[in-house]
Design an enzyme around this catalytic site. Structure first.
Site, PDB file in Angstrom:
ATOM      1  CB  SER A  47      -0.951  -0.113   1.231  1.00 15.19           C
ATOM      2  OG  SER A  47      -1.314   1.421   1.564  1.00 15.19           O
ATOM      3  N   GLY A  48       0.486   1.867  -1.024  1.00 14.85           N
ATOM      4  CA  GLY A  48       1.339   3.460  -0.866  1.00 14.85           C
ATOM      5  C   GLY A  48       0.905   4.158   0.271  1.00 14.85           C
ATOM      6  CG  LEU A  49      -2.491   5.191   3.552  1.00 12.63           C
ATOM      7  CD1 LEU A  49      -2.252   6.821   3.666  1.00 12.63           C
ATOM      8  CD2 LEU A  49      -4.057   4.954   3.891  1.00 12.63           C
ATOM      9  CG  ASP A  59      -0.630   7.572  -0.283  1.00 10.91           C
ATOM     10  OD1 ASP A  59       0.098   7.682  -1.165  1.00 10.91           O
ATOM     11  OD2 ASP A  59      -1.855   7.115  -0.508  1.00 10.91           O
ATOM     12  CG  ASP A  86      -0.984   1.859  -4.239  1.00 17.09           C
ATOM     13  OD1 ASP A  86      -1.127   2.431  -5.396  1.00 17.09           O
ATOM     14  OD2 ASP A  86      -1.408   2.428  -3.026  1.00 17.09           O
ATOM     15  CG  ASP A  88       1.216   6.049  -5.472  1.00 18.83           C
ATOM     16  OD1 ASP A  88       0.172   5.669  -4.819  1.00 18.83           O
ATOM     17  OD2 ASP A  88       2.283   6.067  -4.883  1.00 18.83           O
ATOM     18  CD  GLU A 115      -3.737   6.483  -7.579  1.00 21.91           C
ATOM     19  OE1 GLU A 115      -3.630   5.632  -6.824  1.00 21.91           O
ATOM     20  OE2 GLU A 115      -3.961   7.695  -6.993  1.00 21.91           O
ATOM     21  CE  LYS A 121      -2.019   9.000  -4.215  1.00 23.81           C
ATOM     22  NZ  LYS A 121      -1.975   7.624  -4.468  1.00 23.81           N
ATOM     23  CG  ASN A 123      -4.781   8.430   0.533  1.00 24.32           C
ATOM     24  OD1 ASN A 123      -6.116   8.553   1.291  1.00 24.32           O
ATOM     25  ND2 ASN A 123      -4.389   7.375   0.536  1.00 24.32           N
ATOM     26  CB  SER A 124      -8.475   7.925  -2.847  1.00 27.56           C
ATOM     27  OG  SER A 124      -7.778   7.532  -3.909  1.00 27.56           O
ATOM     28  NE  ARG A 159      -6.737   3.934  -6.651  1.00 26.52           N
ATOM     29  CZ  ARG A 159      -6.219   4.154  -5.345  1.00 26.52           C
ATOM     30  NH1 ARG A 159      -5.344   3.088  -5.120  1.00 26.52           N
ATOM     31  NH2 ARG A 159      -6.284   5.061  -4.476  1.00 26.52           N
ATOM     32  CG  HIS A 190     -10.584   3.937  -4.122  1.00 24.33           C
ATOM     33  ND1 HIS A 190     -11.077   3.040  -3.497  1.00 24.33           N
ATOM     34  CD2 HIS A 190      -9.617   4.535  -3.790  1.00 24.33           C
ATOM     35  CE1 HIS A 190     -10.558   3.536  -2.149  1.00 24.33           C
ATOM     36  NE2 HIS A 190      -9.651   4.315  -2.540  1.00 24.33           N
TER      37      HIS A 190
HETATM   38  C1  SPV Z   1      -3.434   2.473  -0.685  1.00 21.53           C
HETATM   39  O1  SPV Z   1      -3.661   1.778   0.125  1.00 21.53           O
HETATM   40  O2  SPV Z   1      -2.421   3.421  -0.951  1.00 21.53           O
HETATM   41  C2  SPV Z   1      -4.587   2.874  -1.490  1.00 21.53           C
HETATM   42  C3  SPV Z   1      -5.871   2.791  -1.298  1.00 21.53           C
HETATM   43  O3  SPV Z   1      -4.272   3.367  -2.826  1.00 21.53           O
HETATM   44  S1  SPV Z   1      -6.156   4.187  -0.618  1.00 21.53           S
HETATM   45  O4  SPV Z   1      -5.689   4.613   0.497  1.00 21.53           O
HETATM   46  O5  SPV Z   1      -7.917   3.918  -0.410  1.00 21.53           O
HETATM   47  O6  SPV Z   1      -6.331   5.210  -1.716  1.00 21.53           O
HETATM   48 MG    MG Z   2      -2.535   4.066  -2.793  1.00 20.05          MG
END
Ligand code: SPV
Ligand code: MG
Length: 324
Positions: A47-49, A59, A86, A88, A115, A121, A123-124, A159, A190
Protein backbone atom coordinates in the site's frame (compact mmCIF):
# COMPACT_ATOMS: atom_id res chain seq x y z
CA UNK A 1 -3.29 -31.25 -5.30
CA UNK A 2 -0.68 -29.45 -7.42
CA UNK A 3 2.05 -27.64 -5.54
CA UNK A 4 1.68 -23.88 -5.89
CA UNK A 5 3.84 -22.33 -8.59
CA UNK A 6 6.95 -20.54 -7.35
CA UNK A 7 6.26 -17.67 -9.74
CA UNK A 8 4.26 -15.02 -7.93
CA UNK A 9 2.49 -13.81 -11.08
CA UNK A 10 1.36 -17.35 -11.88
CA UNK A 11 0.03 -17.70 -8.36
CA UNK A 12 -1.96 -14.50 -8.73
CA UNK A 13 -3.29 -15.64 -12.12
CA UNK A 14 -4.37 -18.93 -10.57
CA UNK A 15 -6.28 -17.03 -7.90
CA UNK A 16 -7.88 -14.79 -10.52
CA UNK A 17 -9.13 -17.76 -12.49
CA UNK A 18 -10.24 -19.66 -9.39
CA UNK A 19 -13.75 -19.66 -7.95
CA UNK A 20 -13.11 -17.80 -4.68
CA UNK A 21 -12.88 -14.06 -4.01
CA UNK A 22 -9.27 -12.96 -3.49
CA UNK A 23 -8.60 -11.17 -0.20
CA UNK A 24 -5.54 -8.94 -0.05
CA UNK A 25 -4.43 -6.94 2.96
CA UNK A 26 -2.22 -3.87 3.09
CA UNK A 27 1.30 -4.01 4.49
CA UNK A 28 4.33 -1.72 4.56
CA UNK A 29 7.18 -4.05 5.35
CA UNK A 30 8.22 -7.70 5.32
CA UNK A 31 7.04 -8.27 8.88
CA UNK A 32 3.55 -7.01 8.05
CA UNK A 33 3.51 -9.18 4.94
CA UNK A 34 4.40 -12.25 7.02
CA UNK A 35 1.66 -11.46 9.55
CA UNK A 36 -0.82 -11.17 6.67
CA UNK A 37 0.27 -14.47 5.18
CA UNK A 38 0.09 -16.24 8.53
CA UNK A 39 -3.38 -14.82 9.13
CA UNK A 40 -4.48 -16.49 5.90
CA UNK A 41 -4.79 -13.66 3.38
CA UNK A 42 -4.45 -14.67 -0.26
CA UNK A 43 -1.96 -11.92 -1.02
CA UNK A 44 -0.39 -8.66 0.04
CA UNK A 45 -1.23 -5.13 -1.06
CA UNK A 46 1.98 -3.08 -0.96
CA UNK A 47 0.00 0.00 0.00
CA UNK A 48 1.25 3.44 -0.96
CA UNK A 49 -0.58 4.90 2.02
CA UNK A 50 0.98 2.42 4.45
CA UNK A 51 4.51 2.69 3.08
CA UNK A 52 4.31 6.50 3.01
CA UNK A 53 2.94 6.63 6.56
CA UNK A 54 5.66 4.24 7.72
CA UNK A 55 8.20 6.79 6.41
CA UNK A 56 6.29 9.62 8.12
CA UNK A 57 5.31 11.37 4.88
CA UNK A 58 1.96 11.97 3.12
CA UNK A 59 0.70 9.55 0.47
CA UNK A 60 1.23 12.15 -2.26
CA UNK A 61 4.06 10.83 -4.47
CA UNK A 62 6.61 12.08 -1.94
CA UNK A 63 8.53 8.81 -1.84
CA UNK A 64 10.34 7.84 -5.02
CA UNK A 65 9.60 4.80 -7.11
CA UNK A 66 12.89 3.24 -5.96
CA UNK A 67 11.95 3.59 -2.30
CA UNK A 68 8.52 2.05 -2.84
CA UNK A 69 9.98 -0.70 -5.01
CA UNK A 70 12.57 -1.63 -2.38
CA UNK A 71 9.82 -1.97 0.20
CA UNK A 72 7.59 -4.05 -2.07
CA UNK A 73 10.51 -6.27 -2.96
CA UNK A 74 11.35 -6.95 0.67
CA UNK A 75 7.73 -8.00 1.19
CA UNK A 76 7.79 -10.28 -1.86
CA UNK A 77 10.96 -11.95 -0.57
CA UNK A 78 9.35 -12.61 2.80
CA UNK A 79 6.18 -14.44 1.67
CA UNK A 80 4.93 -17.11 -0.69
CA UNK A 81 1.62 -15.39 -1.41
CA UNK A 82 1.60 -12.88 -4.27
CA UNK A 83 2.31 -9.21 -3.67
CA UNK A 84 0.32 -6.64 -5.65
CA UNK A 85 2.06 -3.26 -5.63
CA UNK A 86 0.16 -0.01 -5.45
CA UNK A 87 2.13 2.04 -8.00
CA UNK A 88 0.06 5.22 -7.68
CA UNK A 89 0.01 6.95 -11.07
CA UNK A 90 2.94 4.87 -12.35
CA UNK A 91 5.51 7.58 -11.43
CA UNK A 92 5.28 9.66 -14.58
CA UNK A 93 4.03 9.20 -18.11
CA UNK A 94 3.59 6.02 -20.17
CA UNK A 95 7.35 5.69 -20.62
CA UNK A 96 7.90 5.86 -16.86
CA UNK A 97 5.15 3.25 -16.46
CA UNK A 98 7.08 0.87 -18.73
CA UNK A 99 10.16 1.20 -16.53
CA UNK A 100 8.01 0.76 -13.40
CA UNK A 101 6.51 -2.48 -14.72
CA UNK A 102 9.89 -3.91 -15.73
CA UNK A 103 11.44 -3.08 -12.38
CA UNK A 104 8.53 -4.41 -10.29
CA UNK A 105 8.25 -7.59 -12.33
CA UNK A 106 11.99 -8.24 -11.99
CA UNK A 107 11.63 -7.74 -8.22
CA UNK A 108 9.19 -10.64 -7.89
CA UNK A 109 6.01 -8.61 -7.64
CA UNK A 110 2.95 -10.43 -9.05
CA UNK A 111 1.14 -7.38 -10.32
CA UNK A 112 0.82 -3.63 -10.15
CA UNK A 113 -2.06 -1.21 -9.83
CA UNK A 114 -1.93 2.21 -11.48
CA UNK A 115 -4.53 4.92 -10.94
CA UNK A 116 -5.92 7.51 -13.35
CA UNK A 117 -4.86 10.66 -11.51
CA UNK A 118 -2.20 13.18 -12.44
CA UNK A 119 1.28 13.08 -10.91
CA UNK A 120 1.82 13.99 -8.11
CA UNK A 121 -1.26 12.22 -6.78
CA UNK A 122 -2.99 12.76 -3.47
CA UNK A 123 -4.36 9.93 -1.33
CA UNK A 124 -7.99 9.33 -2.32
CA UNK A 125 -9.33 10.13 1.14
CA UNK A 126 -7.58 13.47 1.54
CA UNK A 127 -10.02 16.25 0.72
CA UNK A 128 -9.23 18.83 -1.95
CA UNK A 129 -7.06 18.21 -5.01
CA UNK A 130 -8.10 14.96 -6.79
CA UNK A 131 -7.26 15.61 -10.41
CA UNK A 132 -7.99 12.94 -13.00
CA UNK A 133 -5.66 12.20 -15.91
CA UNK A 134 -7.04 12.51 -19.44
CA UNK A 135 -8.75 9.29 -20.46
CA UNK A 136 -6.63 8.83 -23.61
CA UNK A 137 -3.41 9.48 -21.74
CA UNK A 138 -4.26 6.87 -19.12
CA UNK A 139 -5.24 4.30 -21.78
CA UNK A 140 -1.74 4.85 -23.19
CA UNK A 141 -0.28 4.08 -19.76
CA UNK A 142 -2.26 0.84 -19.52
CA UNK A 143 -1.14 -0.22 -23.01
CA UNK A 144 2.45 0.69 -22.14
CA UNK A 145 2.30 -1.37 -18.95
CA UNK A 146 1.01 -4.42 -20.82
CA UNK A 147 3.62 -3.99 -23.55
CA UNK A 148 6.44 -3.76 -21.01
CA UNK A 149 5.73 -6.90 -18.99
CA UNK A 150 7.78 -9.99 -19.87
CA UNK A 151 5.89 -12.65 -17.95
CA UNK A 152 2.46 -13.04 -19.57
CA UNK A 153 1.02 -13.82 -16.12
CA UNK A 154 2.06 -10.45 -14.67
CA UNK A 155 -1.13 -8.57 -13.72
CA UNK A 156 -1.88 -4.92 -14.46
CA UNK A 157 -4.81 -3.45 -12.53
CA UNK A 158 -6.22 -0.11 -13.75
CA UNK A 159 -7.80 1.98 -11.03
CA UNK A 160 -10.71 4.31 -11.72
CA UNK A 161 -10.79 7.40 -9.51
CA UNK A 162 -13.83 9.10 -11.09
CA UNK A 163 -16.02 8.54 -8.00
CA UNK A 164 -13.22 9.82 -5.74
CA UNK A 165 -12.92 12.97 -7.91
CA UNK A 166 -16.73 13.48 -7.86
CA UNK A 167 -16.96 13.01 -11.62
CA UNK A 168 -19.98 10.71 -11.43
CA UNK A 169 -21.01 7.17 -12.27
CA UNK A 170 -21.23 7.75 -16.03
CA UNK A 171 -17.60 8.84 -16.16
CA UNK A 172 -16.53 5.95 -13.93
CA UNK A 173 -18.15 3.38 -16.21
CA UNK A 174 -16.82 5.07 -19.36
CA UNK A 175 -13.29 5.05 -18.01
CA UNK A 176 -13.48 1.49 -16.69
CA UNK A 177 -14.59 0.23 -20.12
CA UNK A 178 -11.81 2.14 -21.86
CA UNK A 179 -9.10 0.82 -19.51
CA UNK A 180 -10.40 -2.74 -19.85
CA UNK A 181 -10.30 -2.39 -23.63
CA UNK A 182 -6.78 -0.94 -23.43
CA UNK A 183 -5.70 -4.27 -21.94
CA UNK A 184 -5.96 -3.93 -18.16
CA UNK A 185 -6.27 -7.35 -16.51
CA UNK A 186 -8.65 -6.03 -13.85
CA UNK A 187 -10.43 -2.81 -12.94
CA UNK A 188 -10.25 -1.32 -9.45
CA UNK A 189 -13.25 0.89 -8.84
CA UNK A 190 -12.53 3.11 -5.87
CA UNK A 191 -15.00 5.06 -3.74
CA UNK A 192 -15.00 7.12 -0.55
CA UNK A 193 -18.67 6.81 0.49
CA UNK A 194 -19.60 5.28 3.80
CA UNK A 195 -22.22 3.20 2.00
CA UNK A 196 -21.42 0.61 -0.68
CA UNK A 197 -24.41 1.79 -2.76
CA UNK A 198 -22.31 3.44 -5.48
CA UNK A 199 -20.07 0.40 -5.75
CA UNK A 200 -23.12 -1.84 -6.19
CA UNK A 201 -24.50 0.58 -8.77
CA UNK A 202 -21.22 0.41 -10.67
CA UNK A 203 -21.28 -3.39 -10.49
CA UNK A 204 -24.84 -3.39 -11.88
CA UNK A 205 -23.60 -1.43 -14.87
CA UNK A 206 -20.45 -3.50 -15.40
CA UNK A 207 -20.43 -6.13 -18.11
CA UNK A 208 -17.60 -8.07 -16.42
CA UNK A 209 -15.38 -7.89 -19.47
CA UNK A 210 -12.59 -7.79 -16.84
CA UNK A 211 -12.63 -8.75 -13.14
CA UNK A 212 -13.42 -6.10 -10.54
CA UNK A 213 -11.37 -5.06 -7.52
CA UNK A 214 -12.69 -2.97 -4.61
CA UNK A 215 -11.22 -1.34 -1.50
CA UNK A 216 -13.89 -1.17 1.22
CA UNK A 217 -12.11 1.29 3.51
CA UNK A 218 -14.98 3.72 4.11
CA UNK A 219 -17.87 1.34 3.29
CA UNK A 220 -16.38 -1.28 5.63
CA UNK A 221 -19.68 -2.77 6.79
CA UNK A 222 -20.05 -4.69 3.55
CA UNK A 223 -18.81 -8.30 3.76
CA UNK A 224 -16.58 -10.17 1.37
CA UNK A 225 -19.44 -12.61 0.74
CA UNK A 226 -21.80 -9.78 -0.27
CA UNK A 227 -19.19 -8.34 -2.61
CA UNK A 228 -18.35 -11.75 -4.08
CA UNK A 229 -22.05 -12.53 -4.59
CA UNK A 230 -22.31 -9.31 -6.62
CA UNK A 231 -19.38 -10.43 -8.76
CA UNK A 232 -16.36 -8.71 -7.19
CA UNK A 233 -13.22 -10.78 -7.66
CA UNK A 234 -10.69 -9.07 -5.38
CA UNK A 235 -11.20 -7.25 -2.10
CA UNK A 236 -8.35 -5.17 -0.66
CA UNK A 237 -8.26 -4.31 3.05
CA UNK A 238 -5.78 -1.57 2.31
CA UNK A 239 -4.77 -0.01 5.62
CA UNK A 240 -6.38 -1.83 8.57
CA UNK A 241 -3.01 -3.32 9.63
CA UNK A 242 -1.37 0.10 9.76
CA UNK A 243 -4.26 1.56 11.74
CA UNK A 244 -4.30 -1.40 14.14
CA UNK A 245 -0.60 -0.96 14.85
CA UNK A 246 -0.90 2.81 15.35
CA UNK A 247 -3.66 2.26 17.92
CA UNK A 248 -1.90 -0.60 19.72
CA UNK A 249 1.57 0.97 19.78
CA UNK A 250 0.27 4.34 20.98
CA UNK A 251 -1.66 2.74 23.83
CA UNK A 252 1.33 0.62 24.83
CA UNK A 253 3.75 3.55 24.85
CA UNK A 254 1.39 5.68 26.93
CA UNK A 255 0.90 2.91 29.47
CA UNK A 256 4.63 2.31 29.91
CA UNK A 257 5.23 5.99 30.57
CA UNK A 258 2.35 6.37 32.96
CA UNK A 259 3.15 3.17 34.93
CA UNK A 260 6.90 3.72 34.96
CA UNK A 261 7.33 0.07 33.95
CA UNK A 262 6.36 -2.15 31.05
CA UNK A 263 4.75 -4.68 33.42
CA UNK A 264 1.10 -3.74 32.63
CA UNK A 265 1.55 -4.29 28.90
CA UNK A 266 3.67 -7.48 28.96
CA UNK A 267 0.67 -9.80 28.93
CA UNK A 268 -0.71 -8.45 25.70
CA UNK A 269 2.37 -7.62 23.63
CA UNK A 270 3.97 -10.27 21.43
CA UNK A 271 6.56 -12.38 23.25
CA UNK A 272 10.11 -12.29 21.96
CA UNK A 273 9.87 -15.88 20.76
CA UNK A 274 7.17 -14.81 18.31
CA UNK A 275 9.40 -11.97 17.10
CA UNK A 276 12.27 -14.45 16.57
CA UNK A 277 9.99 -16.85 14.76
CA UNK A 278 8.66 -14.12 12.45
CA UNK A 279 12.16 -12.96 11.56
CA UNK A 280 13.38 -16.48 10.79
CA UNK A 281 15.61 -17.25 13.78
CA UNK A 282 14.70 -20.98 13.78
CA UNK A 283 15.88 -21.24 10.17
CA UNK A 284 19.03 -19.30 11.02
CA UNK A 285 19.74 -21.76 13.84
CA UNK A 286 19.31 -24.74 11.51
CA UNK A 287 21.63 -23.16 8.99
CA UNK A 288 24.23 -22.40 11.64
CA UNK A 289 24.25 -26.06 12.58
CA UNK A 290 24.63 -27.07 8.98
CA UNK A 291 27.13 -24.56 7.70
CA UNK A 292 29.08 -22.85 10.49
CA UNK A 293 32.30 -24.87 10.68
CA UNK A 294 34.86 -24.72 13.42
CA UNK A 295 38.55 -24.34 12.53
CA UNK A 296 39.49 -26.56 15.47
CA UNK A 297 41.12 -29.85 14.38
CA UNK A 298 38.54 -32.57 13.81
CA UNK A 299 39.10 -36.09 15.16
CA UNK A 300 39.62 -38.69 12.45
CA UNK A 301 36.33 -40.19 11.37
CA UNK A 302 34.35 -37.62 13.30
CA UNK A 303 31.69 -35.61 11.47
CA UNK A 304 32.58 -32.04 10.59
CA UNK A 305 29.62 -30.86 12.62
CA UNK A 306 29.77 -30.79 16.37
CA UNK A 307 26.14 -31.92 16.73
CA UNK A 308 23.75 -34.08 14.69
CA UNK A 309 21.06 -32.51 12.49
CA UNK A 310 19.20 -30.04 14.68
CA UNK A 311 15.56 -30.22 15.58
CA UNK A 312 13.58 -27.07 14.73
CA UNK A 313 14.67 -24.45 17.20
CA UNK A 314 12.78 -24.43 20.46
CA UNK A 315 11.25 -20.98 20.77
CA UNK A 316 11.32 -20.96 24.58
CA UNK A 317 15.01 -21.86 24.59
CA UNK A 318 15.66 -19.09 22.11
CA UNK A 319 13.99 -16.56 24.35
CA UNK A 320 15.93 -17.83 27.38
CA UNK A 321 19.26 -17.68 25.56
CA UNK A 322 18.59 -14.11 24.46
CA UNK A 323 17.39 -13.08 27.90
CA UNK A 324 20.66 -14.23 29.55
C1 SPV B 1 -3.39 2.61 -0.64
O1 SPV B 1 -3.52 1.74 0.24
O2 SPV B 1 -2.39 3.32 -0.74
C2 SPV B 1 -4.47 2.83 -1.60
C3 SPV B 1 -5.82 2.67 -1.17
O3 SPV B 1 -4.18 3.24 -2.69
S1 SPV B 1 -6.42 4.18 -0.62
O4 SPV B 1 -5.64 4.61 0.51
O5 SPV B 1 -7.77 3.87 -0.34
O6 SPV B 1 -6.33 5.16 -1.71
MG1 MG C 1 -2.37 4.17 -2.76
Amino acid sequence: MRAPSRRPAARLRALLSGPEPIRLVGAHNALGARLAERAGFDGIWASGLEVSASHGVPDADILTMSELLATAQSMARAVEVPVVADCDTGYGNAINVMNTVRRYEAAGIAGVCIEDKVFPKMNSFVSGRQQLAQLGEFCGKVEAAKAAQEDPDFVVIARVEALIANRGMEEAVRRARAYADAGADAILIHDKDRSPASIFEFIDRWDFRKPLVVVPTTYYSVTVDELAAAGVKMVIYANQGLRASIAAVSRTFEEILSAGTSAPVEERIAPLDLVFDLQGVPELKRNEELYLRSDAPVEEGAPHRATPDPAPADAAALVASHAN
